[in-house]
Write a protein that holds these residues in place. Sequence first.
Motif, PDB file in Angstrom:
ATOM      1  N   LYS A  71    -143.016 -12.831  69.094  1.00  0.00           N
ATOM      2  CA  LYS A  71    -143.104 -11.955  68.298  1.00  0.00           C
ATOM      3  C   LYS A  71    -141.472 -10.830  67.845  1.00  0.00           C
ATOM      4  O   LYS A  71    -140.902 -10.846  66.492  1.00  0.00           O
ATOM      5  N   GLN A  72    -141.041 -10.907  68.719  1.00  0.00           N
ATOM      6  CA  GLN A  72    -139.846  -9.673  68.853  1.00  0.00           C
ATOM      7  C   GLN A  72    -138.100 -10.586  68.189  1.00  0.00           C
ATOM      8  O   GLN A  72    -137.792 -10.213  67.396  1.00  0.00           O
ATOM      9  N   ALA A  73    -138.992 -12.136  69.283  1.00  0.00           N
ATOM     10  CA  ALA A  73    -137.423 -12.834  68.741  1.00  0.00           C
ATOM     11  C   ALA A  73    -137.326 -12.437  66.931  1.00  0.00           C
ATOM     12  O   ALA A  73    -136.189 -12.595  66.177  1.00  0.00           O
ATOM     13  N   ALA A  74    -139.064 -13.190  66.421  1.00  0.00           N
ATOM     14  CA  ALA A  74    -139.337 -13.533  65.157  1.00  0.00           C
ATOM     15  C   ALA A  74    -138.649 -12.520  64.686  1.00  0.00           C
ATOM     16  O   ALA A  74    -138.774 -12.097  62.972  1.00  0.00           O
ATOM     17  N   ALA A  75    -139.284 -11.152  64.871  1.00  0.00           N
ATOM     18  CA  ALA A  75    -138.853 -10.107  63.779  1.00  0.00           C
ATOM     19  C   ALA A  75    -137.840  -9.238  64.156  1.00  0.00           C
ATOM     20  O   ALA A  75    -137.537  -8.992  62.777  1.00  0.00           O
ATOM     21  N   LEU A  76    -136.938  -9.776  64.756  1.00  0.00           N
ATOM     22  CA  LEU A  76    -135.685  -9.696  64.980  1.00  0.00           C
ATOM     23  C   LEU A  76    -135.327  -9.727  63.758  1.00  0.00           C
ATOM     24  O   LEU A  76    -134.697  -9.986  63.353  1.00  0.00           O
ATOM     25  N   ALA A  77    -134.883 -11.485  63.404  1.00  0.00           N
ATOM     26  CA  ALA A  77    -134.535 -12.393  62.895  1.00  0.00           C
ATOM     27  C   ALA A  77    -134.987 -11.825  61.367  1.00  0.00           C
ATOM     28  O   ALA A  77    -133.941 -11.917  60.100  1.00  0.00           O
ATOM     29  N   MET A  78    -136.832 -11.263  61.071  1.00  0.00           N
ATOM     30  CA  MET A  78    -136.777 -11.548  59.810  1.00  0.00           C
ATOM     31  C   MET A  78    -136.852  -9.953  59.351  1.00  0.00           C
ATOM     32  O   MET A  78    -136.463  -9.788  58.461  1.00  0.00           O
ATOM     33  N   GLN A  79    -136.349  -8.993  60.494  1.00  0.00           N
ATOM     34  CA  GLN A  79    -136.129  -7.930  59.788  1.00  0.00           C
ATOM     35  C   GLN A  79    -134.694  -7.462  59.139  1.00  0.00           C
ATOM     36  O   GLN A  79    -134.103  -6.768  58.522  1.00  0.00           O
ATOM     37  N   THR A  80    -133.760  -8.162  60.400  1.00  0.00           N
ATOM     38  CA  THR A  80    -132.447  -8.696  59.564  1.00  0.00           C
ATOM     39  C   THR A  80    -132.378  -9.382  57.963  1.00  0.00           C
ATOM     40  O   THR A  80    -131.679  -8.626  57.027  1.00  0.00           O
ATOM     41  N   ILE A  81    -133.173 -10.157  58.181  1.00  0.00           N
ATOM     42  CA  ILE A  81    -133.057 -10.683  56.485  1.00  0.00           C
ATOM     43  C   ILE A  81    -133.443 -10.076  55.065  1.00  0.00           C
ATOM     44  O   ILE A  81    -133.485  -9.761  54.140  1.00  0.00           O
ATOM     45  N   LEU A  82    -134.929  -9.280  56.063  1.00  0.00           N
ATOM     46  CA  LEU A  82    -135.979  -8.809  55.124  1.00  0.00           C
ATOM     47  C   LEU A  82    -134.985  -7.346  54.884  1.00  0.00           C
ATOM     48  O   LEU A  82    -135.763  -6.826  53.456  1.00  0.00           O
ATOM     49  N   ARG A  83    -134.368  -6.647  55.813  1.00  0.00           N
ATOM     50  CA  ARG A  83    -133.838  -5.405  55.471  1.00  0.00           C
ATOM     51  C   ARG A  83    -132.511  -5.369  54.512  1.00  0.00           C
ATOM     52  O   ARG A  83    -132.583  -4.114  53.497  1.00  0.00           O
ATOM     53  N   ALA A  84    -132.101  -6.424  55.275  1.00  0.00           N
ATOM     54  CA  ALA A  84    -131.167  -6.466  54.192  1.00  0.00           C
ATOM     55  C   ALA A  84    -131.767  -7.371  52.490  1.00  0.00           C
ATOM     56  O   ALA A  84    -131.041  -6.053  51.164  1.00  0.00           O
ATOM     57  N   TYR A  85    -132.096  -8.291  52.739  1.00  0.00           N
ATOM     58  CA  TYR A  85    -133.199  -8.712  51.063  1.00  0.00           C
ATOM     59  C   TYR A  85    -133.840  -6.569  50.217  1.00  0.00           C
ATOM     60  O   TYR A  85    -133.214  -6.617  49.336  1.00  0.00           O
ATOM     61  N   MET A  86    -134.401  -6.359  51.073  1.00  0.00           N
ATOM     62  CA  MET A  86    -135.259  -4.593  50.715  1.00  0.00           C
ATOM     63  C   MET A  86    -133.757  -3.651  50.428  1.00  0.00           C
ATOM     64  O   MET A  86    -134.290  -3.498  49.384  1.00  0.00           O
ATOM     65  N   ALA A  87    -133.157  -3.620  51.534  1.00  0.00           N
ATOM     66  CA  ALA A  87    -131.488  -2.808  50.693  1.00  0.00           C
ATOM     67  C   ALA A  87    -131.589  -3.042  49.063  1.00  0.00           C
ATOM     68  O   ALA A  87    -131.388  -2.455  48.021  1.00  0.00           O
ATOM     69  N   ARG A  88    -130.610  -4.882  49.495  1.00  0.00           N
ATOM     70  CA  ARG A  88    -130.882  -4.670  48.054  1.00  0.00           C
ATOM     71  C   ARG A  88    -131.691  -4.899  46.869  1.00  0.00           C
ATOM     72  O   ARG A  88    -130.564  -3.994  45.699  1.00  0.00           O
ATOM     73  N   GLN A  89    -133.185  -5.318  47.401  1.00  0.00           N
ATOM     74  CA  GLN A  89    -133.687  -4.763  46.462  1.00  0.00           C
ATOM     75  C   GLN A  89    -134.192  -3.159  46.002  1.00  0.00           C
ATOM     76  O   GLN A  89    -133.891  -2.540  45.020  1.00  0.00           O
ATOM     77  N   LYS A  90    -133.832  -2.509  46.956  1.00  0.00           N
ATOM     78  CA  LYS A  90    -134.070  -1.336  46.557  1.00  0.00           C
ATOM     79  C   LYS A  90    -132.503  -0.391  45.734  1.00  0.00           C
ATOM     80  O   LYS A  90    -132.809   0.535  44.642  1.00  0.00           O
ATOM     81  N   TYR A  91    -131.565  -0.686  46.468  1.00  0.00           N
ATOM     82  CA  TYR A  91    -130.048  -0.604  44.853  1.00  0.00           C
ATOM     83  C   TYR A  91    -130.294  -1.282  44.076  1.00  0.00           C
ATOM     84  O   TYR A  91    -130.137  -0.124  43.334  1.00  0.00           O
ATOM     85  N   GLN A  92    -131.156  -2.385  43.664  1.00  0.00           N
ATOM     86  CA  GLN A  92    -130.891  -2.476  41.902  1.00  0.00           C
ATOM     87  C   GLN A  92    -131.704  -1.705  41.318  1.00  0.00           C
ATOM     88  O   GLN A  92    -132.258  -0.763  40.779  1.00  0.00           O
ATOM     89  N   ALA A  93    -132.962  -1.581  42.488  1.00  0.00           N
ATOM     90  CA  ALA A  93    -134.256  -0.708  41.711  1.00  0.00           C
ATOM     91  C   ALA A  93    -134.025   0.583  41.559  1.00  0.00           C
ATOM     92  O   ALA A  93    -134.384   1.604  40.460  1.00  0.00           O
ATOM     93  N   LEU A  94    -133.108   1.805  42.497  1.00  0.00           N
ATOM     94  CA  LEU A  94    -132.280   2.843  42.667  1.00  0.00           C
ATOM     95  C   LEU A  94    -131.636   2.589  41.082  1.00  0.00           C
ATOM     96  O   LEU A  94    -131.396   4.045  40.073  1.00  0.00           O
ATOM     97  N   LEU A  95    -130.541   1.871  41.514  1.00  0.00           N
ATOM     98  CA  LEU A  95    -129.644   1.510  39.417  1.00  0.00           C
ATOM     99  C   LEU A  95    -130.425   1.896  38.772  1.00  0.00           C
ATOM    100  O   LEU A  95    -130.103   2.124  37.107  1.00  0.00           O
ATOM    101  N   ARG A  96    -131.367   0.920  38.505  1.00  0.00           N
ATOM    102  CA  ARG A  96    -131.641   0.534  37.022  1.00  0.00           C
ATOM    103  C   ARG A  96    -133.635   2.358  36.503  1.00  0.00           C
ATOM    104  O   ARG A  96    -133.541   2.273  35.836  1.00  0.00           O
TER     105      ARG A  96
END
Length: 1850
Positions: free
Chosen positions: A838-863
């Motif tokens: 789970k740790q290995a999967a979580a780290l990989a997922m967190q990396t991708i998810l955090r990046a995606y979430m950051a982008r989404q959050k940025y777009q949301a803040l901008l809008r």
Amino acid sequence: MNRELEYMFVQSARVWIPDAEEVWKSAELTKDYKNDDASLQLMLEDGTTIDHKLDPKTKNLPYLRNPDILVGENDLTALSYLHEPAVLHNLKVRFIDSKLIYTYCGIVLVAINPYETLPIYGTDIINAYSGQNMGDMDPHIFAVAEEAYKQMARDERNQSIIVSGESGAGKTVSAKYAMRYFATVSGSASEANVEEKVLASNPIMEAIGNAKTTRNDNSSRFGKYIEIGFDNRYRIIGANMRTYLLEKSRVVFQADEERNYHIFYQLCASANQPEFKNLRLSTANDFLYTRQGRSPVIEGVDDAKELCTTRHAFTLLGINESYQIGLFQVLAAILHLGNVEIKDRDSDSSLIAPNNRHLTAFCELVGVTYQDMSQWLCHRKLKTATETYIKPLPRLQATNARDALSKHIYAKLFNWIVEHVNKALVTNVKQHSFIGVLDIYGFETFEINSFEQFCINYANEKLQQQFNMHVFKLEQEEYMKEQIPWTLIDFYDNQPCINLIEAKMGILDLLDEECKMPKGSDDSWAQKLYNTHLKTCSLFEKPRMSNRAFIIQHFADKVEYQCEGFLEKNKDTVNEEQIHVLKASKKFDLLVELFQDEEKATTPTGQVPGTGGRTRLSIKPDKGRDTSSKEHKKTVGCQFRNSLQMLMETLNATTPHYVRCIKPNDFKLAFSFDPKRAVQQLRACGVLETIRISAAGFPSRWTYQEFFSRYRVLMKQKDVLPDKKLTCRNVLEKLVQDQDKYQFGKTKIFFRAGQVAYLEKLRADKLRAACIRIQKTIRCWLARKKYLRQRSAVITIQRFTRGYQARCLVKFMRRTQAATVIQKYQRMCVERKRYRQKQAAALAMQTILRAYMARQKYQALLREHKAVIIQKHVRGWLARCWYKRCLEAIVYLQCCIRRMRAKRELKKLKIEARSVEHFKKLNKGMENKIMQLQRKIDEQNKDNRVISEKLVSLESSYASESERMRGELGRLRGVEEDAKNKANQVSSLLEELEKLRKELSVTQQEKKTIEDWAQKYRDEMEKMVSELKDQNGLLKKEKDDLNRMIQEQSQQMTEKMTRAIAQETQQLETDLNEERSRYQNLLTEHLRLEEKYDDLKEELAHSTNVSKPGHRRTDSTHSSNESEYTYNSEYAELEDGSRVGEDVTRGMDTSLTLKLQKRVTELEQEKQSLRNELENREEQFQRARARDDAQFRKARGAELEYESLKRQELESENKKLRHDLAEMRQSLLGGAAAGTGAPGSPAYKVLLDQLNASCEELEVRKEEVLILRSQLVSQKEAMHHKDEKETMTEPSVFAKDVNKLKDADELKQAYVGLKDTNRLLEQQLQAQRRTYDSEVESLRGELQNVKEENNRQQQLLAQNLQLPPEARIEASLQHEITRLTNENLELMADDPTASREARVIILRRMVDLMEQLEKQDRTIRKLKKQLKVYSKRIGEMGAGQAEGQTSPGQMVEEPIHPVNIPRREKDFQGMLEYKKEDEMKLVKNLILELKPRGVAVNLIPGLPAYILFMCLRHADYLNDDQKVRTLLTSTINSIKKILKKRGDDFETVSFWLANTCRFLHCLKQYSGDEAFMKHNTSRQNEHCLSNFDLAEYRQVISDLAIQIYQQLVKCMENILQPMIVSGMLEHETIQGVSGVKPTGLRKRTSSIADEGTYTLDSILRQLSAFHSTMCQHGTDPELIKQVVKQLFYIIGAVTLNNLLLRKDMCSWSKGMQIRYNVSQLEEWLRDKGLMNCGAKETLEPLIQAAQLLQVKKKTEEDAEAICSMCHALTTAQIVKVLNLYTPVNEFEERVSVAFIRTIQTRLRDRSESPQLLMDTKMIYPVTFPFSPSSLALETIQIPTSLNLSFLTRV
């Protein structure tokens, strides 16, 4: 109200109340009765509650019910409450529930017709009642007949049995069974079969005197009194019959559903037979006299077959065929006469058409002319003083005249048949006594009563008077016998009614007087009756609505008689001219004979008329006057009165016995009881009168012993005295205060009615209280015991449970801990692995998810930011626009509103301004408003300050937030830059991911394909495996099935073979036993015929007393006829003897002789075939047994040789002792003059030393001899299977040893061995002498006794020294035998019980003496032979030195003289020589005059048989066939003679049975057959018969042994018979178990004198006496077993039969007594070693009957248990026991009818004999197993006490 009455009428007491339907109905009190109560509160059995009103005047209470234990009693007088409902209920219970049709009522037997055939009249029942007391068995007509028979024999007074009852009640059947009982029990005194003739008269009288009525299909229409005559030995010799009042009107008229007499229908049914063709008969419907009842057929009756029975009876009674045809012609003529049609000619005359075929047939049958008969059928001759003229008859009168003629002819025919039946039953033997059986009609009352009912009721009045007087007389005798004060008992005396009928100017006199009047009529006679008796007699009444009837108050009821027809029936007139026409018949002699005087009549058999003619009803006319005018002078009433008077005189001269027959219903339904009809008949027949007479006195009677046994529970311990009479008196005075309620007699206590019920209630209450106390204690003890047991069990269970739970808990805890540890590490491992994944999967997922979430959050803040700006400006604009509009609208609205309010206010102000108050209020209100406004302004200011402060804080927070957001925005812009950089990497990764996905999809597709293929393969493999498994399972199943089938088949085959072998073996054994039984029955029949033949010869010799010259039957010839020898010479002699005796036997009955000869021939042939088959089977059995015995004897050979050596050693020691004795004699004789008796003398010392040594040595040798003898006895018992044979010695085994000592070396060795033995004995004597020296002082007292014994022995020795050596031994032996015999006699006199053991000891000692004698003889012969050899050798060695020339023979004879040998000894051959003329002396001394008791005590068993066989051996040795034949013939005849003379003596029969069997075994043992020689010694085989084969004689002797055995069984049965019932049933072996119930009057007569009461110990003692006697006589053990088995069968059968016929014995307690008695019998068998003889199995039916009495009898399970348990009992026996089961105490319950029906249903499929009783006469077939004797014939000595000195040993 006395105490007993108050005690009885309490709550729950049961009473009888009247009822219209059931006559009496049972009810129960629901409330205690008080003395002043006007009614009783009752509850019926159906639960209905009623209020029973009492009569206010009499206050009579209802009848009380008897206790349940008294219901169903055999005797009605045993009931405590004697009244009508009790009698009715008791009869109903016995009839319906128990199916018992007979009940005693004092001296009366009440018989209820069951309308069903019952199996209670067979020969076995007759034998069971024969010889029994009347009260010992259940009520039965046979018991009454037996009582009459015994009283006739005991009191020598004639007896009468009066059977009465109404039509259909069963009178005729009861009378028939009584006569059958007499015929069966007594037999006839001659060979004319008188008893069969007496019974044969029944079908004849039933045919001519019985008819079908509405009440009975076989109703007797006449009364009869039959006198059965007996001789002085009380055997039937003849009979005589009287008839009364035949119903002649039935010949011409029958009511609906009735028939004419049976004989008419029997003839019509047989009309098609050739001999009846000339009678011109047809069916019964074609004749007027047989069709009026419209019921010509009786269901279940074949009239044609009944005619055959009638004709056979006619033939048996001597009425030949021609007379029978004549009788049938008269009967057919009567039928034809009834069909003659008479027509009217005018009003005053009539005519018969010419050529009337029926009249023509009548005239042809009776032999008269048609013209005469037709003339006088229609005309009548009248005579006056001056002239005679003929008067025509009208049709009605002519028809009546025709019917009168028919009735008259039939009456004459009836009287003729009765007369000739009596003649056939008369014999020339003088009559000693008789028993009369009266079958007469009972009291009758119908809707229309006429002359017949009047005569019947008149007869019943006379009989009832006689009955009342007899009952009164018996009561008076009983009271006087017991010495009780006699008070007159009021009873109904019907003498006034009898006077009304028969006295002067009575009804009969007036009737006869009216008949004599020329113009007498029924009306005028009725008026005379009214004028004479209406006012003078209270018993005579006149009906209200009739002038032609009258009423008579009879003893039973009022009866109204119609006067119409009385005169005509009393006159019984017939046209005299018609009689003259019949008398003038010339073709038919029988018809003429019917109308002649009795003296002129001839019998059918041509014999002279006997004494039987006195039974005619008509009185003989006066010879001096014209018989035709006086033929009917006496009226019917006068004749009936005279005959009735004669009957009463006869009955008064006899002892009467009463049988009252009751008809239970009018519809002939089986076991259906109508209380109304029953009560009516009970009142009419006098039963209730008997009850009333008994109840008026003291009806309940108890002996003192019975009262003490029954009511001992009411006594206290202190009340029980040694005198039971005084005890009963004291207790009864305490229990019953009113002394009038009881009386004390000499032997009995008499109670008033109801007192027994009162005592029973006291007893029941006492027992109930005791039972409650016992139950309370036992239940407490059981509960306590159960509680302790349960507590202990619970504690134990808890201990084990808790231990188990603790162990389980520890185990669980251990497992839990271990599981926890395992789980801990396993979970740790799993979780670590899972965590890492789970740790290995979580780290990989967190990396991708955090990046995606950051982008989404940025777009949301901008809008959001942009949207906020847009919203801010839009919302500002919108707010301003909305504010402006609202402000405008509000201002406008306020203006409008304010204007409106101002206008209103202005208007109000204008109005209010006009008043001061208004201004005041206005000012006041304004002040308030100003203050409110001021306060409101303050609050708003305060709120504004708060809002402003909030606004300032918000602005500050907004500024800080704006700064923070600006910082965050900068950070996000940095992140956006990073995201843009990473986006490029994501795209590349996405492409790679897409590529991997494609590869994954391909791989997954391939994997799926592989998995599908694998799954498919797996499925196929699983399917294949499952199919293989299924096939394997099927194969295994088939294999198991086949194995199981093979095993089952093998087991079935084994079982089938076993069963088949067992069944075949059992069938063979059964067939063999049946053949033996049949053969032995034939022997019994043959013996009976021989005895009959001998009796005939004796009678013939006594009758002739003439001795024909030359006619003398020799013993040989006579015995050949008796013993059935097959020698031709014997048959020739028999034929010669029969030819010579023809003249003598000419007077005998030829037919009987021919029948006997034919029967003997058949028996001989059948016996020969059975004999052959029996011999074959017995030889097979004996061969098998011989093989076993040979093997056993072979195994015992070595041991016998060792024992022979031991005996030789003992003989040498005995010789040493004799030497010491000789020295003692010499010392005594040498010192006799010098005072040898002095204590210090040398002779005295020698005597003392030798005596001490001899005594010690004698004790030692005795022990050795006893040990050796016990071993020898046991060996002989094992080899020969019997104890008695051990009293004889075996042949010597030393002969061969003697022959081996041939040279001097052997003699020297023997001498050396003897010296060594003597040396050893001397050493032992010295050791013993030293021991005795220390004890010499203690033996001084005994020394004096030794001196006295020594003196006596000296005298004896002195006497013996004067005799030669042989005589010395014989004298010593004789002295010892005499001493032992005296001791035996003294022992028997002092202690008889120990005589058997003492006798055995004495016999053994005698055997010892005989053994010593034989040993001494053998020793002498041995020494003689040795001496001869030694002398011969000496003669050869020194022949030259001898003085004179002597021969070797003389040298041998020289040494004989010094030892006093008088003659040369020789070996005996076991034969006895006798002369021909001494044969009769031999038979006389050895058989005829021999006393068995002396032989059994003093001689060896079977000695006469051995002597006879030794004599037979000598005759065989001489080859003298005549001597052999005569000896065997004389022996057999003599044994038969002594058994015929002393056949009742058990010892004699047992003795000769044992000797006959021993003689038979000797014939077999020495016959020379290999099968019999296997058990013999070589010496015995030398003694075999050499010249004759006596196999046929062996069979004859075997037949003789069978006859003796059967005679022995009968003798033992006669001894045991009186003991069985008393010991097995009546005696209380276990005291206090059986209760005693009241017995009533059924033991009113003592048929036999008191002989003491037999007990079970009596039976056991008698059995022991039988056994010991047979053992003493030397009877074979196997034969003893068969005898015991037969005796036990007799005991069981007799006991069971009595149990089945005695209701009082069928109770639970009696079952316990029987089982205890049976256990005692089994213990006796065990003590005697007879448990395997089959005797116990014969008691199985009795055991099961006892168990049936004790088992529970309620539910279906009980019924199933009973059916499985009682396999040895028949269904009839089981049902009988259940029906008879009677509770002795009220705690027991009766067996319900439903339960009995259940048992019957379950046992319905049993295939068994319907016979109720066991056959007590059955004898098991006997066998005689071969039992060889070990006794050597040459050693047998003949005692002088037998007086056989003429016999010489060879």
